[in-house]
Scaffold this active site. Structure first.
Site, PDB file in Angstrom:
ATOM      1  N   SER A 295      27.745 117.241 115.101  1.00  0.00           N
ATOM      2  CA  SER A 295      26.944 118.109 115.962  1.00  0.00           C
ATOM      3  C   SER A 295      26.612 119.439 115.284  1.00  0.00           C
ATOM      4  CB  SER A 295      27.692 118.315 117.282  1.00  0.00           C
ATOM      5  OG  SER A 295      26.895 118.946 118.243  1.00  0.00           O
ATOM      6  N   ASP A 306      19.128 121.542 103.303  1.00  0.00           N
ATOM      7  CA  ASP A 306      17.665 121.484 103.268  1.00  0.00           C
ATOM      8  C   ASP A 306      17.052 122.675 102.533  1.00  0.00           C
ATOM      9  OD1 ASP A 306      17.600 119.100 104.563  1.00  0.00           O
ATOM     10  OD2 ASP A 306      16.825 119.859 106.472  1.00  0.00           O
ATOM     11  N   LYS A 320      25.754 112.986 114.705  1.00  0.00           N
ATOM     12  CA  LYS A 320      25.399 113.303 116.090  1.00  0.00           C
ATOM     13  C   LYS A 320      24.200 114.248 116.070  1.00  0.00           C
ATOM     14  CE  LYS A 320      27.063 115.229 120.468  1.00  0.00           C
ATOM     15  NZ  LYS A 320      26.216 116.421 120.594  1.00  0.00           N
TER      16      LYS A 320
END
Length: 556
Positions: A295, A306, A320
């Protein structure tokens, strides 16, 4: 909360009337007709049960059971919180509760302290890990199985709780009267310089103060000369989305996109950017994750990956990619509902399980690797969706042997450490402590006298062979031959301990350090011996290799 049966009947009559209004004012072809029809059926079924069932129907318990069954058909994260669990819900989100600062676990058919917050009321009163709680405010534990000890332990700050405790090493229980306080659960449980210039932050949760704690730790470590950082998110189950966003903002520039949520209610779809000036955009970072990082922890790891802001190291994360919101319900109840999926800056969603299209047995389907889409980081490195965050640097995590798993499952390491603490006041400081031959010999003797039962795989296989040949002519000869070799295949605890000593030793060290020095001591041990932390320190010591991982371009 006790419900008056008469009021309950009136409530159901009201529900039926409301359902009737739906029936009167909706088109039969409309999906609202199906909602109203089935609500009417449900209300009628319960009314019939309440009226005619042979035993008295508990409306609260029955309704809660049906709600839980309904929500279970969706996903594990859509959850109903009755009034009795609201304090637990608030504890998860705020990180605060009113109590004495311990966690109780059911160990060896007794309620034992398995965790104690340093400087908490319980710790200051002299309680420790391994101590057995016998009764709370006169309620003897075990006599009323439905009573939750953790609920009995909690109460308003300033009030007292009286507990009878059998402390390790003592022969008779003692009574403690401990004043409850507001206990703040820490998100950052370790922030320290673990090597010259190398800072380490262990983040275990994402409750309401997580970002503030990480920022404070980051600034303090920089003051202490930190030039490189290890951010440890292993075993972090996540928490509040806002905290993940704010933590990302500490390391990426103002205005950068952090995460986007998309769901059925379009007006709730939102894109979140970094709103504040970053605290640090230059310090080399390694983020540690494993298969229990989930999460919000995955958002932080994925966003930093990223933007090529950190090297992600460890094992593939949980996967998740779902967002929940909390909705207030009547009578001080709440429901947490999955409303959206989140997408990190590269455009990927890391959700691993498909709860919409389930298997025949009702379990969620895992997205196939073949269906994973390729995305790219800011520097053009390949990343994929549909199954957690894949580390830039994978580290092997060998599964524990069946023997070690059995020791953990049956709490044998915990019980030995408790007994050891009861007979010896001190051990070496956490930074120097090691399980040596003498301690291992004591553990071997103790285990042999315990009620621990284990059957090695080889013994299991031999028994299967004997059983499968029982009706054959060769059985007698085979049985006699195998019995002659029994010493080789029958389980021997001492032999198993020697065979698996390499993996048992660090597990026992951690347990013993936790008993004597609590979380602070375990932190010291981890930064000295944890293989993942050692691997991260090693990579940070190789700046060229570190930089090459983040600059490797794969985008066509």
């Amino acid at each position: 909360m006790r419900i008056n049966p008469r009021s309950f009947k009136h409530s159901f009559l009201g529900l039926i009337l409301i359902s009737g209004l739906f029936l009167a004012f909706t088109n039969p072809g409309d999906r609202f007709f199906e909602i109203a029809k089935n609500l009417d059926i449900y209300a009628t079924v319960f009314k019939e049960l309440n009226t005619y069932y042979v035993d008295e129907v508990d409306p609260k318990k029955s309704i809660e059971t049906s709600i839980e069954a309904l929500l279970k058909s969706f996903d594990p994260y859509t959850v109903y919180y009755p009034e009795s669990e609201i304090d637990e819900f608030l504890q998860m989100t705020t990180g605060k509760y009113q109590g004495i600062g311990i966690i109780l676990s059911d160990i060896n058919q007794s309620h034992r302290i398995s965790f104690i917050e340093e400087n908490s009321p319980a710790h200051k009163a002299g309680l420790g890990i391994g101590d057995q709680i016998i009764s709370i405010n006169g309620t003897k534990l075990g006599e009323t199985p439905e009573t939750d000890p953790s609920v009995l332990m909690k109460g308003s700050a300033g009030s007292f709780v009286n507990i009878d405790v059998m402390q390790v090493g003592k022969t008779a229980p003692q009574t403690f009267s401990i004043k409850r306080e507001t206990v703040q659960i820490k998100n950052v449980v370790n922030a320290s310089i673990i090597r010259p210039g190398v800072g380490y932050i262990l983040l275990e949760d994402f409750n309401a103060s997580a970002a503030k704690e990480v920022k404070t730790a980051l600034l303090e470590l920089k003051k202490q000369g930190m030039q490189k950082l290890i951010l440890d998110l292993r075993n972090n189950p996540g928490g509040l989305l806002t905290q993940a966003i704010d933590i990302c903002n500490l390391f990426i520039p103002k205005g950068a996109k952090i995460v986007e949520t998309r769901g059925k209610v379009e007006e709730w779809n939102k894109s979140y950017q970094a709103l504040n000036q970053a605290v640090d955009t230059e310090t080399p970072i390694i983020v540690l994750i494993n298969n229990r990082s989930a999460s919000a922890a995955e958002i932080v790891a994925g966003v930093l990956q990223d933007y090529d802001r950190a090297v992600i190291m460890g094992q593939k994360s949980f996967g998740k990619g779902l967002v929940q919101v909390t909705r207030d319900l009547p009578y001080r109840t709440k429901m947490k509902i999955t409303t959206a999926k989140y997408y990190i800056p590269s455009g990927r969603c890391i959700q691993a399980l498909d709860y919409k299209h389930k298997n025949a047995d009702g379990s969620a389907k895992a997205f196939q690797d073949s269906s994973a889409k390729i995305f790219y980081t800011q520097n053009g490195r390949k990343v994929v969706d549909g199954g957690g965050i894949v580390p830039d640097q994978l580290t092997d995590k060998k599964p524990l042997s069946g023997f070690s798993q059995a020791l953990l499952t049956k709490d044998m390491l915990f019980l030995f450490a408790s007994d050891y603490r009861g007979s010896r006041i001190n051990i070496a400081p956490a930074e120097n402590f090691a399980v040596d031959a003498d301690i291992m010999a004591k553990f071997t003797t103790w285990l042999g006298k315990s009620n621990f039962n284990y059957e090695a795989p080889v013994e299991t296989q031999v028994k299967k062979i004997l059983e499968s040949t029982r009706e054959q002519a060769e059985y007698a000869e085979l049985s006699e031959l195998l019995q002659k070799q029994a010493a080789q295949w029958k389980t021997n605890l001492e032999r198993e301990l020697k065979l698996h000593a390499q993996e048992i030793t660090p597990l026992l060290e951690q347990e013993m350090i936790m008993h004597y020095y609590l979380q602070k001591g375990l932190n010291t041990w981890s930064t000295r011996k944890d293989p993942s932390i050692l691997a991260a320190v090693d990579l940070l010591g190789k700046p060229a290799k570190f930089a090459s991982i983040l600059s490797r371009k794969e985008k066509p």
